[in-house]
Scaffold this motif. Structure first.
Motif, PDB file in Angstrom:
ATOM      1  N   SER A  37       0.836  -1.204   0.000  1.00  0.00           N
ATOM      2  CA  SER A  37       0.000   0.000   0.000  1.00  0.00           C
ATOM      3  C   SER A  37       0.873   1.257   0.000  1.00  0.00           C
ATOM      4  O   SER A  37       0.576   2.232  -0.706  1.00  0.00           O
ATOM      5  CB  SER A  37      -0.929  -0.020   1.217  1.00  0.00           C
ATOM      6  N   LYS A  51      -4.538   2.673   2.266  1.00  0.00           N
ATOM      7  CA  LYS A  51      -4.351   2.673   3.725  1.00  0.00           C
ATOM      8  C   LYS A  51      -3.159   1.799   4.111  1.00  0.00           C
ATOM      9  O   LYS A  51      -3.068   0.648   3.680  1.00  0.00           O
ATOM     10  CB  LYS A  51      -5.602   2.148   4.422  1.00  0.00           C
ATOM     11  N   THR A  59      -4.559  -4.435   4.680  1.00  0.00           N
ATOM     12  CA  THR A  59      -5.395  -4.456   3.481  1.00  0.00           C
ATOM     13  C   THR A  59      -6.132  -5.787   3.411  1.00  0.00           C
ATOM     14  O   THR A  59      -5.503  -6.847   3.349  1.00  0.00           O
ATOM     15  CB  THR A  59      -4.527  -4.245   2.215  1.00  0.00           C
ATOM     16  N   ASP A  75      -4.286  -2.720  -5.346  1.00  0.00           N
ATOM     17  CA  ASP A  75      -3.679  -3.074  -4.066  1.00  0.00           C
ATOM     18  C   ASP A  75      -4.350  -4.346  -3.558  1.00  0.00           C
ATOM     19  O   ASP A  75      -5.577  -4.394  -3.435  1.00  0.00           O
ATOM     20  CB  ASP A  75      -3.901  -1.927  -3.065  1.00  0.00           C
TER      21      ASP A  75
END
Ligand code: GTP
Ligand code: MG
Length: 198
Positions: A37, A51, A59, A75
């Motif tokens: 990320s 995030k 994640t 992601d």
């Protein structure tokens, strides 16, 4: 390549929830906490777009980010986080596998490896499955700010030797740091060259 626009385009756990607009995708995978990320934020130049957390397992979903209105950075959750419950680990594996099994738009998967450690068995196992499934990949070393140039070079050579026990040749390899932005141009230019060839 300049990133002029980077916007969140949706989260999913299953293929049918993905963004309706089909565009070429470049996805990021690797062990939990390797820096997937953070790398997306570094490449796009948008802090907080994806995030991040110092705690592994941040994640949990597949997150699509639309770049320059023309392609996606994706992601993915991490693999190999031992402290998760069996149920959570299975959920993350299912999410990752659903993405990879239904990856018509996926152009290239970047496999991230922590530059501070020897490549782990679960990385080797994961990369072996990419060979079996015919998924094109490239390797990105993360957190290279934590290593001096000589140590980094030796580490990368050791890992390459390990991978060459399994592969006849290696895909392109990049050394990056999300902290000092090293490797940014190289990765973006590589993506650009692939997009141009499509
Ligand atoms: P999961 O989503 O949990 O699988 O993790 P991730 O691979 O997305 O990792 P994330 O980007 O959340 O980063 C994990 C931790 O590593 C955070 O504390 C980051 O600040 C740190 N980190 C990521 N990239 C770098 C880097 O290039 N250098 C340094 N020094 N720290 C980094
Ligand atoms: Mg993450």
């Amino acid at each position: 390549m300049e990133v002029t626009q980077a916007v969140f385009a949706g989260s999913s756990t299953r293929v049918e929830q993905r963004p309706k607009r089909k565009l070429p995708e470049f996805a990021f995978i690797g062990r939990s906490n390797v820096g997937k990320s953070s790398l997306i934020n570094m490449l796009t130049g948008v802090k907080g777009l994806a995030k991040t957390s110092s705690t592994p397992g941040k994640t949990r979903l597949v997150n699509h980010f639309l770049i320059n209105e023309s392609w996606y950075l994706v992601d993915l959750p991490g693999y190999g986080y031992a402290k998760l419950s069996n149920t959570s680990r299975k959920e993350l594996e299912d999410t990752i596998n659903d993405y990879l099994d239904n990856s018509d738009e996926l152009v290239l998967l970047f496999v991230l490896i922590d530059s501070r450690h020897d490549i782990q068995q679960n990385d080797l196992d994961f990369i072996a499955t990419l060979g079996e499934d015919g998924i094109p990949f490239s390797i990105i070393y993360t957190k290279c700010d934590k290593r001096g140039p000589n140590v980094l070079k030796e580490q990368m050579e050791r890992n390459a030797a390990k991978l060459l026990e399994q592969w006849e040749e290696l895909p392109p390899v990049f050394a990056t740091s999300s902290q000092n932005f090293s490797g940014r141009e190289e990765v973006l230019n590589y993506i650009e060259s692939i997009l141009k060839s499509l």
